[in-house]
Design a protein around this motif. Sequence first.
Motif, PDB file in Angstrom:
ATOM      1  N   ALA A  17      -8.324   4.891   7.336  1.00 33.25           N
ATOM      2  CA  ALA A  17      -8.700   6.301   7.459  1.00 33.25           C
ATOM      3  C   ALA A  17      -9.244   6.791   6.121  1.00 33.25           C
ATOM      4  O   ALA A  17      -8.971   6.199   5.076  1.00 33.25           O
ATOM      5  CB  ALA A  17      -7.490   7.139   7.862  1.00 33.25           C
ATOM      6  N   VAL A  18      -9.989   7.878   6.159  1.00 34.30           N
ATOM      7  CA  VAL A  18     -10.517   8.476   4.930  1.00 34.30           C
ATOM      8  C   VAL A  18      -9.348   8.975   4.085  1.00 34.30           C
ATOM      9  O   VAL A  18      -8.412   9.590   4.592  1.00 34.30           O
ATOM     10  CB  VAL A  18     -11.484   9.630   5.269  1.00 34.30           C
ATOM     11  N   GLY A  19      -9.401   8.696   2.808  1.00 37.34           N
ATOM     12  CA  GLY A  19      -8.352   9.124   1.889  1.00 37.34           C
ATOM     13  C   GLY A  19      -8.305   8.223   0.683  1.00 37.34           C
ATOM     14  O   GLY A  19      -9.262   7.507   0.376  1.00 37.34           O
ATOM     15  N   GLN A  20      -7.177   8.236  -0.002  1.00 41.28           N
ATOM     16  CA  GLN A  20      -6.984   7.434  -1.202  1.00 41.28           C
ATOM     17  C   GLN A  20      -5.585   6.849  -1.190  1.00 41.28           C
ATOM     18  O   GLN A  20      -4.634   7.511  -0.794  1.00 41.28           O
ATOM     19  CB  GLN A  20      -7.176   8.304  -2.440  1.00 41.28           C
ATOM     20  N   THR A  21      -5.454   5.609  -1.625  1.00 44.38           N
ATOM     21  CA  THR A  21      -4.151   4.977  -1.743  1.00 44.38           C
ATOM     22  C   THR A  21      -4.139   4.077  -2.960  1.00 44.38           C
ATOM     23  O   THR A  21      -5.177   3.777  -3.552  1.00 44.38           O
ATOM     24  CB  THR A  21      -3.781   4.171  -0.475  1.00 44.38           C
ATOM     25  N   LYS A  30     -10.353   4.139  -2.652  1.00 44.85           N
ATOM     26  CA  LYS A  30     -10.855   5.343  -1.983  1.00 44.85           C
ATOM     27  C   LYS A  30     -11.617   4.920  -0.745  1.00 44.85           C
ATOM     28  O   LYS A  30     -12.484   4.060  -0.822  1.00 44.85           O
ATOM     29  CB  LYS A  30     -11.779   6.130  -2.920  1.00 44.85           C
ATOM     30  N   SER A  49       0.860  -1.174   0.000  1.00 45.56           N
ATOM     31  CA  SER A  49       0.000   0.000   0.000  1.00 45.56           C
ATOM     32  C   SER A  49       0.898   1.226   0.000  1.00 45.56           C
ATOM     33  O   SER A  49       1.805   1.334   0.833  1.00 45.56           O
ATOM     34  CB  SER A  49      -0.900   0.027   1.244  1.00 45.56           C
ATOM     35  N   PHE A  59       0.040   4.235   0.724  1.00 51.23           N
ATOM     36  CA  PHE A  59      -0.293   5.066   1.880  1.00 51.23           C
ATOM     37  C   PHE A  59      -0.926   4.177   2.952  1.00 51.23           C
ATOM     38  O   PHE A  59      -2.157   4.130   3.087  1.00 51.23           O
ATOM     39  CB  PHE A  59      -1.220   6.220   1.492  1.00 51.23           C
ATOM     40  N   PRO A 100      -9.046  -0.901   5.286  1.00 50.40           N
ATOM     41  CA  PRO A 100      -9.078   0.565   5.303  1.00 50.40           C
ATOM     42  C   PRO A 100      -8.883   1.079   6.733  1.00 50.40           C
ATOM     43  O   PRO A 100      -9.469   0.540   7.674  1.00 50.40           O
ATOM     44  CB  PRO A 100     -10.473   0.899   4.779  1.00 50.40           C
ATOM     45  N   THR A 104      -6.559   1.520  -7.372  1.00 53.11           N
ATOM     46  CA  THR A 104      -6.744   2.671  -6.491  1.00 53.11           C
ATOM     47  C   THR A 104      -7.889   2.357  -5.543  1.00 53.11           C
ATOM     48  O   THR A 104      -8.917   1.828  -5.948  1.00 53.11           O
ATOM     49  CB  THR A 104      -7.074   3.932  -7.315  1.00 53.11           C
ATOM     50  N   GLU A 114      -1.311   4.528   5.968  1.00 56.64           N
ATOM     51  CA  GLU A 114      -2.142   5.210   6.956  1.00 56.64           C
ATOM     52  C   GLU A 114      -3.601   5.269   6.478  1.00 56.64           C
ATOM     53  O   GLU A 114      -4.520   5.419   7.284  1.00 56.64           O
ATOM     54  CB  GLU A 114      -1.610   6.618   7.262  1.00 56.64           C
ATOM     55  N   VAL A 115      -3.833   5.118   5.166  1.00 52.98           N
ATOM     56  CA  VAL A 115      -5.186   5.088   4.601  1.00 52.98           C
ATOM     57  C   VAL A 115      -5.715   3.654   4.573  1.00 52.98           C
ATOM     58  O   VAL A 115      -6.854   3.403   4.939  1.00 52.98           O
ATOM     59  CB  VAL A 115      -5.212   5.710   3.185  1.00 52.98           C
TER      60      VAL A 115
END
Length: 86
Positions: free
Chosen positions: A65-69, A85, A47, A49, A63, A83, A51-52
């Motif tokens: 946290a809110v975001g995109q990776t 979301k 991944s 990110f 998942p 991707t 943290e996402v």
Amino acid sequence: VDVPNAATVQFGIPQDSVIINRTYQTTLSIRDLNGVEIRGKTATYESLFPEVATVDNKGVVTPRAVGQTTIRATVDGRTAQATLKV
């Protein structure tokens, strides 16, 4: 019997929307030069990110946290990505 090297790797996350702290199994298709599916190969997952969302060594995405990776799967030097979301 020798297992052929991967010529193509297709990877995906089956859900359009995901919920934080639930788990989701990704899909992975590995094919040889003739387009025949190869079984018994192990992918390396990443991944970009974490943290996402995190991904484990079996392709299970969680998942966080809110975001995109971007989630990547690599087999025999061939990489596919999807991707996500949150």
